[in-house]
Design a protein around this motif. Structure first.
Motif, PDB file in Angstrom:
ATOM      1  N   ALA A 203       0.814  -1.208   0.000  1.00 43.14           N
ATOM      2  CA  ALA A 203       0.000   0.000   0.000  1.00 43.14           C
ATOM      3  C   ALA A 203       0.855   1.269   0.000  1.00 43.14           C
ATOM      4  CB  ALA A 203      -0.910   0.007   1.222  1.00 43.14           C
ATOM      5  N   ASP A 204       2.191   1.102  -0.098  1.00 39.07           N
ATOM      6  CA  ASP A 204       3.112   2.248   0.006  1.00 39.07           C
ATOM      7  C   ASP A 204       2.822   3.052   1.268  1.00 39.07           C
ATOM      8  OD1 ASP A 204       4.511   1.729  -2.390  1.00 39.07           O
ATOM      9  OD2 ASP A 204       2.943   2.701  -3.563  1.00 39.07           O
ATOM     10  N   SER A 205       2.568   2.345   2.350  1.00 39.32           N
ATOM     11  CA  SER A 205       2.174   2.988   3.604  1.00 39.32           C
ATOM     12  C   SER A 205       3.375   3.310   4.471  1.00 39.32           C
ATOM     13  CB  SER A 205       1.221   2.077   4.380  1.00 39.32           C
ATOM     14  OG  SER A 205       0.956   2.589   5.664  1.00 39.32           O
ATOM     15  N   ASN A 206       3.399   4.532   4.969  1.00 45.73           N
ATOM     16  CA  ASN A 206       4.415   4.949   5.929  1.00 45.73           C
ATOM     17  C   ASN A 206       3.886   4.939   7.356  1.00 45.73           C
ATOM     18  OD1 ASN A 206       6.488   5.585   3.985  1.00 45.73           O
ATOM     19  ND2 ASN A 206       5.281   7.391   3.432  1.00 45.73           N
ATOM     20  N   ARG A 207       2.564   4.970   7.491  1.00 54.87           N
ATOM     21  CA  ARG A 207       1.959   4.978   8.824  1.00 54.87           C
ATOM     22  C   ARG A 207       0.692   4.120   8.824  1.00 54.87           C
ATOM     23  NH1 ARG A 207       2.178   6.807  13.697  1.00 54.87           N
ATOM     24  NH2 ARG A 207       0.408   7.690  14.817  1.00 54.87           N
ATOM     25  N   PRO A 208       0.844   2.822   8.929  1.00 52.13           N
ATOM     26  CA  PRO A 208      -0.319   1.924   8.949  1.00 52.13           C
ATOM     27  C   PRO A 208      -0.868   1.726  10.354  1.00 52.13           C
ATOM     28  CG  PRO A 208       1.673   0.633   8.872  1.00 52.13           C
ATOM     29  CD  PRO A 208       2.114   2.080   8.877  1.00 52.13           C
ATOM     30  N   LEU A 209      -2.146   1.416  10.420  1.00 54.94           N
ATOM     31  CA  LEU A 209      -2.808   1.029  11.662  1.00 54.94           C
ATOM     32  C   LEU A 209      -3.325  -0.391  11.495  1.00 54.94           C
ATOM     33  CD1 LEU A 209      -4.108   1.773  14.480  1.00 54.94           C
ATOM     34  CD2 LEU A 209      -6.177   2.338  13.164  1.00 54.94           C
ATOM     35  N   VAL A 210      -3.066  -1.237  12.476  1.00 47.83           N
ATOM     36  CA  VAL A 210      -3.569  -2.613  12.480  1.00 47.83           C
ATOM     37  C   VAL A 210      -4.819  -2.669  13.348  1.00 47.83           C
ATOM     38  CG1 VAL A 210      -3.076  -4.989  13.189  1.00 47.83           C
ATOM     39  CG2 VAL A 210      -1.286  -3.595  12.108  1.00 47.83           C
ATOM     40  N   VAL A 211      -5.833  -3.406  12.892  1.00 48.85           N
ATOM     41  CA  VAL A 211      -7.042  -3.634  13.675  1.00 48.85           C
ATOM     42  C   VAL A 211      -7.209  -5.141  13.848  1.00 48.85           C
ATOM     43  CG1 VAL A 211      -9.518  -3.234  13.895  1.00 48.85           C
ATOM     44  CG2 VAL A 211      -8.097  -1.578  12.667  1.00 48.85           C
ATOM     45  N   GLY A 212      -7.245  -5.623  15.081  1.00 44.58           N
ATOM     46  CA  GLY A 212      -7.349  -7.059  15.301  1.00 44.58           C
ATOM     47  C   GLY A 212      -7.936  -7.411  16.647  1.00 44.58           C
ATOM     48  N   ASP A 213      -8.296  -8.690  16.813  1.00 43.37           N
ATOM     49  CA  ASP A 213      -8.985  -9.135  18.021  1.00 43.37           C
ATOM     50  C   ASP A 213      -8.182 -10.098  18.880  1.00 43.37           C
ATOM     51  OD1 ASP A 213      -9.440 -11.213  15.898  1.00 43.37           O
ATOM     52  OD2 ASP A 213     -10.428 -12.215  17.584  1.00 43.37           O
ATOM     53  N   ARG A 214      -7.019 -10.535  18.416  1.00 44.13           N
ATOM     54  CA  ARG A 214      -6.298 -11.571  19.156  1.00 44.13           C
ATOM     55  C   ARG A 214      -4.942 -11.021  19.609  1.00 44.13           C
ATOM     56  NH1 ARG A 214      -6.604 -17.390  19.178  1.00 44.13           N
ATOM     57  NH2 ARG A 214      -8.160 -17.331  17.525  1.00 44.13           N
ATOM     58  N   LEU A 215      -4.703 -11.053  20.923  1.00 40.77           N
ATOM     59  CA  LEU A 215      -3.489 -10.460  21.463  1.00 40.77           C
ATOM     60  C   LEU A 215      -2.228 -11.171  20.992  1.00 40.77           C
ATOM     61  CD1 LEU A 215      -4.481  -9.740  25.192  1.00 40.77           C
ATOM     62  CD2 LEU A 215      -4.748  -8.276  23.186  1.00 40.77           C
ATOM     63  N   ASP A 216      -2.246 -12.507  20.987  1.00 42.50           N
ATOM     64  CA  ASP A 216      -1.012 -13.242  20.727  1.00 42.50           C
ATOM     65  C   ASP A 216      -0.673 -13.359  19.245  1.00 42.50           C
ATOM     66  OD1 ASP A 216      -3.021 -15.006  20.082  1.00 42.50           O
ATOM     67  OD2 ASP A 216      -2.260 -16.677  21.261  1.00 42.50           O
ATOM     68  N   THR A 217      -1.541 -12.858  18.367  1.00 43.04           N
ATOM     69  CA  THR A 217      -1.227 -12.865  16.936  1.00 43.04           C
ATOM     70  C   THR A 217      -1.349 -11.470  16.335  1.00 43.04           C
ATOM     71  OG1 THR A 217      -3.515 -13.505  16.411  1.00 43.04           O
ATOM     72  CG2 THR A 217      -1.899 -15.271  16.614  1.00 43.04           C
ATOM     73  N   ASP A 218      -2.556 -10.902  16.310  1.00 47.61           N
ATOM     74  CA  ASP A 218      -2.765  -9.593  15.699  1.00 47.61           C
ATOM     75  C   ASP A 218      -1.973  -8.500  16.408  1.00 47.61           C
ATOM     76  OD1 ASP A 218      -4.676 -10.800  14.019  1.00 47.61           O
ATOM     77  OD2 ASP A 218      -6.249 -10.470  15.501  1.00 47.61           O
TER      78      ASP A 218
END
Length: 328
Positions: A203-218
């Motif tokens: 995505a040619d991203s310099n500042r991505p945000l991750v959205v997830g539900d699992r602590l030990d993976t996401d």
């Protein structure tokens, strides 16, 4: 919406199971939340540890649930596993596949041969989620691993969120082989940062945000990749799990679900929150009243800073809030 959480990022990397949908059921508000990201001008990427479907099938599933998606926006742990195998094995090497035909296709696309039973040329085993995996498949893999084959697991998620609840995930099958072989696999998907890094680069991203539900993976994968992360409570994560999270599994923001992307970033941060006072001692004493999720954000901040995770309430409002969070 300049103060909204999503406004601070040029790409949003969404986990799928437990974040966007539960099996065949979309999480309410997910299509609108993803649409808001696109309207903001940020890139959308879907990053999943589930290796059972090809990207085109993931796209078809997302579209059936009302979400816009394209094949180049999907990044799976099957692709990550194929990349790891391609880096470590010579062209044409035989890989025993424990998983779906789409996983086998990803391995073949990396220039490797695929088999379902042990032969003299098996150099590696790749294991991804498939509801069809049985004892015979695990037996073939165990023989190959014990003979010295490289073992690559697409992911080690113990459970898989579905519309019926949590079901056994690939990690549960990996655990069976771990017990049978006394061997640890190379893990290609989350919590390794590769999937997130690849998605952000695409995505040619310099500042991505991750959205997830699992602590030990996401969350762990995002932390390992040096990315901010919004943890949502629509899947596997629980208030107790968040409160006791190790540093490698601590999100920067917290919300009930992904619709919070359009809320103020400051309101979602882990940290002290209006209306709540947390007094640190032998236990965390909660005083005050206010939003229940705000209390969890404040409690996480206090627990992570102090190492104290036992909680008690002073007052009816605090007691009711802790009960609502299942912390009392």
């Amino acid at each position: 919406m300049s103060d909204a959480l999503l406004a601070g990022y040029d790409a949003v990397l969404f986990d799928l199971d437990g974040t966007v949908y539960h099996g065949s059921q979309v999480i309410e508000g997910a299509p609108e939340a993803v649409g808001a990201v696109r309207e903001q001008g940020a890139a959308v990427r879907y990053v999943t540890n589930n290796a059972s479907k090809a990207p085109a099938d993931v796209v078809a599933h997302l579209r059936s649930l009302g979400l816009d998606a394209a094949v180049d926006e999907v990044h799976t742990s099957a692709q990550a596993a194929a990349a790891v195998l391609g880096e470590r094995l010579p062209a044409g090497a035989h890989v025993l596949v424990v998983g779906t035909d789409s996983l086998a296709a990803e391995v073949a696309a990396a220039g490797l041969g695929t088999v379902r039973k042990v032969d003299d040329d098996v150099a590696a085993v790749v294991q991804g989620h498939s509801p069809e995996t049985g004892w015979a498949d695990l037996a073939e893999a165990a023989l190959a691993i014990r003979a010295g084959a490289l073992w690559v697991a697409c992911n080690v998620d113990a459970t898989l969120p579905t519309e019926r609840g949590l079901l056994p995930g690939n990690g549960s099958m990996v655990a069976a082989l771990r017990t049978a072989t006394d061997t640890e696999p190379v893990v290609a998907g989350k919590p390794q940062p590769l999937l997130f890094e690849t998605a952000a680069r695409s995505a040619d991203s310099n500042r991505p945000l991750v959205v997830g539900d699992r602590l030990d993976t996401d969350i762990a994968g995002a932390v390992a990749a040096g990315m901010d992360v919004l943890a949502v409570l629509s899947g596997v994560a629980t208030p107790t799990g968040l409160l006791t999270a190790i540093p490698a599994e601590r999100p920067t923001h917290l919300a009930a679900d992904l619709t919070a992307l359009t809320q103020r970033a400051e309101d979602l941060k882990i940290g002290p929150r209006p209306g709540w006072e947390i007094v640190t001692g032998d236990v965390l004493t909660v005083r005050g009243s206010g939003d229940t999720l705000d209390l969890l954000r404040a409690l996480c901040h206090a627990a992570w800073a102090s190492g104290v995770t036992e909680v008690r309430a002073e007052g009816d409002a605090a007691e009711a809030a802790l009960t609502g969070l299942r912390l009392a």
